[in-house]
Design an enzyme around this catalytic site. Sequence first.
Site, PDB file in Angstrom:
ATOM      1  N   GLY A  21       0.825  -1.205   0.000  1.00 10.78           N
ATOM      2  CA  GLY A  21       0.000   0.000   0.000  1.00 10.78           C
ATOM      3  C   GLY A  21       0.859   1.255   0.000  1.00 10.78           C
ATOM      4  N   GLY A  26      -1.127   2.010   6.966  1.00  8.52           N
ATOM      5  CA  GLY A  26      -1.135   1.028   8.051  1.00  8.52           C
ATOM      6  C   GLY A  26      -0.438  -0.284   7.716  1.00  8.52           C
ATOM      7  CG  ASP A  93       8.236  -2.531   7.714  1.00 15.40           C
ATOM      8  OD1 ASP A  93       7.367  -2.547   6.816  1.00 15.40           O
ATOM      9  OD2 ASP A  93       8.256  -1.673   8.617  1.00 15.40           O
ATOM     10  CD  GLU A  94       9.508   1.224   5.023  1.00 13.98           C
ATOM     11  OE1 GLU A  94       9.295   1.367   3.801  1.00 13.98           O
ATOM     12  OE2 GLU A  94       8.984   1.937   5.895  1.00 13.98           O
ATOM     13  CB  ALA A  95       9.509  -5.464   0.727  1.00 11.77           C
ATOM     14  CB  CYS A 150      -7.672  11.235  -0.351  1.00 13.59           C
ATOM     15  SG  CYS A 150      -7.098  12.673  -1.272  1.00 13.59           S
ATOM     16  CB  CYS A 182      -7.965   9.467  -3.879  1.00 12.28           C
ATOM     17  SG  CYS A 182      -8.543  11.005  -4.602  1.00 12.28           S
TER      18      CYS A 182
HETATM   19 ZN    ZN Z   1      -8.615  12.729  -3.056  1.00 10.50          ZN
END
Ligand code: ZN
Length: 192
Positions: A21, A26, A93-95, A150, A182
């Site tokens: 993501g 998160g 983490d942080e791949a 967003c 977004c």
């Molecule tokens: Zn937006």
Amino acid sequence: MIERAPHSMPKETGWIEVIAGCMFSGKTEELIRRLRRAKIAKQNVKIFKPQIDTRYSTSDIVSHSEQSLPSILIDDIKEVLKYSDDAEVIGIDEAQFFTSDIVDVCNTLANKGKRVIVAGLDQDYRGIPFEPMPQLLAIAEYITKTLAICVECGNPADKTQRKTTTSERVVVGAADIYEARCRKCHYIPKES
Ligand code: ZN
């Protein structure tokens, strides 16, 4: 997503979970949540993160919400293999900061029967897929896409807006440099 009834969890095999993501979605919190639950179940858990990400702590993985777990800092993803012989669950983490060798490393670990959980940014600040995340998404059994909100309009957000004009792909920072946007509100900053 991976919260399945025990009978549908893989048995006598390893597997790969990817949490992908934008920033502030998160990812690290979700990684920490899964690893904590494994620890509570007395499973041997090892956690790794790249040397480059020293934003909050030099030896813990820490989410923006300040949850943390002790982790091993590495330069080369292949170091994970050295440290993971006795581990049942491996968190990375942080791949997006590791080389594409991470694909072989994760497959090797999963083939040895280990549960591998990888979190990373799936797009860079321009919205371009951030290697090696696309390759990891392809080989994972389980994929979770975390969305942020967003900052401009409140829509679900999957892009990381950079608020500075540098065109370097990697600029480590948090809320001072980046925010979640977004598709409609995200733009590529003009290079200075
Ligand atoms: Zn937006």
